[in-house]
Design a protein around this motif. Structure first.
Motif, PDB file in Angstrom:
ATOM      1  N   PRO A   9     102.310  15.419  38.023  1.00 41.66           N
ATOM      2  CA  PRO A   9     103.720  15.797  38.037  1.00 41.66           C
ATOM      3  C   PRO A   9     104.163  16.371  39.376  1.00 41.66           C
ATOM      4  O   PRO A   9     103.370  16.886  40.149  1.00 41.66           O
ATOM      5  N   GLY A  10     105.471  16.280  39.621  1.00 39.28           N
ATOM      6  CA  GLY A  10     106.077  16.903  40.789  1.00 39.28           C
ATOM      7  C   GLY A  10     106.443  18.345  40.491  1.00 39.28           C
ATOM      8  O   GLY A  10     105.908  18.928  39.557  1.00 39.28           O
ATOM      9  N   PRO A  11     107.347  18.925  41.305  1.00 40.73           N
ATOM     10  CA  PRO A  11     107.702  20.331  41.102  1.00 40.73           C
ATOM     11  C   PRO A  11     108.269  20.568  39.705  1.00 40.73           C
ATOM     12  O   PRO A  11     109.048  19.772  39.192  1.00 40.73           O
ATOM     13  N   TRP A  12     107.867  21.636  39.102  1.00 46.43           N
ATOM     14  CA  TRP A  12     108.351  22.094  37.808  1.00 46.43           C
ATOM     15  C   TRP A  12     109.807  22.522  37.962  1.00 46.43           C
ATOM     16  O   TRP A  12     110.139  23.290  38.846  1.00 46.43           O
ATOM     17  N   ARG A  13     110.663  21.972  37.126  1.00 41.55           N
ATOM     18  CA  ARG A  13     112.096  22.269  37.272  1.00 41.55           C
ATOM     19  C   ARG A  13     112.503  23.535  36.523  1.00 41.55           C
ATOM     20  O   ARG A  13     113.528  24.143  36.825  1.00 41.55           O
ATOM     21  N   TYR A  50     105.110  27.448  41.771  1.00 46.62           N
ATOM     22  CA  TYR A  50     105.320  26.203  41.042  1.00 46.62           C
ATOM     23  C   TYR A  50     106.125  26.443  39.764  1.00 46.62           C
ATOM     24  O   TYR A  50     107.069  25.718  39.459  1.00 46.62           O
ATOM     25  N   PHE A  67     106.731  17.560  46.777  1.00 43.62           N
ATOM     26  CA  PHE A  67     105.315  17.214  46.701  1.00 43.62           C
ATOM     27  C   PHE A  67     104.865  17.259  45.249  1.00 43.62           C
ATOM     28  O   PHE A  67     105.499  17.896  44.409  1.00 43.62           O
ATOM     29  N   ASP A  68     103.745  16.598  44.940  1.00 39.94           N
ATOM     30  CA  ASP A  68     103.196  16.686  43.591  1.00 39.94           C
ATOM     31  C   ASP A  68     102.387  17.974  43.442  1.00 39.94           C
ATOM     32  O   ASP A  68     102.266  18.765  44.379  1.00 39.94           O
TER      33      ASP A  68
END
Lengths: 211, 211, 211
Positions: free
Chosen positions: C202-206, B81, B32-33
């Motif tokens: 943005p999507g999930p923080w990597r 997150y 998900f965003d």
């Protein structure tokens, strides 16, 4: 006052029991655990009424506050839990009982909407939601697209007609035990006719261009 | 009055934080965003309480009106997150914290139900829904069948027992800080025992014929 | 009083119509029957407002009690039902109209929240839920994961900004016809800019470890 209105609690009890069986059956098929089966029974048996009560402000809804209704839903779910190998064979009986639940829920739901001083349109919508809401909740909780939205067999249409007739009777001041039973039988009869003769509602209109 | 009742807001804050982390983790896994991750954190952390408040007529629910709870859910989601690659490895910690959230939500939810003058059965149901509702909402919003309904590991059963004990304490006029903490620890302990010893509830009954 | 506040019912009617078209289109694509298409139109057009009304205690919600809004949703759904082969080609027009619905629903929803004496945070959350709630309901009823949670294109963020601006205007006592129209245009403009320039969240923080 709800108590003043002449509808039979017995009818509602039967409706809850049958709808709870239908919810529990869906849970059994998805290999839910016992808790899941009970929840599905409760949600399917009482979900339409809870949706109705939340929408018309009758909180807490009877689906959580009336122990007789809750116990009925639990009993319906347990019946399906213990006897489902045998009950699945009696599919036809269940479908007819479900038609009865639809009829009772719709007419009772419409009357409750009227009693709480909603508009005529709100009472019709609330009645239909009471009738089909439990099944929608059952389908969402088991990860299915609500069958009432795409199955095409007449299910919501009898409810819609029954709710409209109930509102009409109310506005003509003709709502009594006999006319209520008549409205219930009307919904039930239309639904059984739809099952018997495979009456369907059309799918998306394709337009002339593609005809 | 809610303020008169001796439950610890701190416990609820911790529960919301942990549950929000669990919701955000589900959202991260589904790619998900950021907005979706925040919504899942909020819905999982506060969804059970919002369901409870809508059902007992305590509107607007604290899940939208109490900025401290909303901020806690947002913080929990943001924590997941930013740190999810590390937190996923700490799965065991999260599962235990989640047991704490279940325990707190269930007991607090039952008490709020009782305070608003519902019946005993309604308070138990409202308590269990407060405990498991956030997780159900998380699963529905991520397109999953609610794990509490089919996973078989004891999750709802400890909540059910805790809610029943809380109502019993209330009816005996024994609800004070100590007994409330005791009820919370009971739910937490049962859940942790279920995790430790893989205690399960049975699936659908197959019947003698198929044994 | 809602009647005292200067928002244009006409804007809301347009929003309901367009949103109902979007819901009906999703139902057409899933091959729902006519009843399902009407329900999806109604749920998408009025679902956000119904969620709002239930949460702030304004029951029965206008989505079931105001026949003009219900009729508008039905008309929107029927329009899509009959003209969808042609309307699908006009996708761009629908997306822009949907941006208008988002803008109107968010600002009107925020104001209704404020009128009923909620907190600022509740009004913002209620506003955003009014804006995006219909679409979430549409996606859940068609078996999809809500697009607003994972699609990454700015959709909820303009709503969030618009709701916050509306609350700020209210707290400064500057809420009048002009500023309301300004807030609506702000949300609409941000959404159209996001569409035009493919602005994403943005999507999930990597995390560093996986960078």
């Amino acid at each position: 006052m709800i108590a003043d209105l002449p509808y039979e609690p017995l009818l509602e009890i039967i409706g809850v029991f049958v709808a709870a069986m239908s919810g529990a059956l869906a849970a059994v098929r998805k290999q839910f655990d016992v808790f899941g089966i009970l929840v599905l029974g409760w949600a399917t048996g009482l979900g339409g009424g809870m949706l109705r009560d939340v929408l018309i402000g009758a909180v807490p809804p009877v689906g959580i506050s009336d122990w007789r209704l809750v116990a009925t839903a639990v009993l319906g779910a347990l019946t399906m839990y213990f006897f489902h190998p045998r009950l699945e064979r009696a599919r036809r009986v269940i479908v007819v009982l479900d038609a009865g639940a639809l009829a009772v829920f719709t007419v009772v739901g419409t009357i409750k909407g009227l009693e709480l001083g909603t508009t005529a349109i709100a009472a019709v919508l609330v009645g239909v939601m009471t009738g089909v809401g439990g099944g929608v909740l059952r389908d969402l909780l088991t990860g299915e697209v609500p069958v009432v939205l795409h199955h095409r067999q007449l299910y919501a249409v009898p409810a819609l007609i029954g709710a409209a007739v109930t509102v009409a009777l109310w506005s003509w001041d003709r709502l009594d035990t006999w006319t209520i039973v008549g409205a219930v039988l009307l919904v039930f009869g239309l639904r059984v006719l739809a099952l018997r003769f495979r009456l369907t509602v059309p799918g998306p209109w394709r337009g002339e261009a593609q005809g």
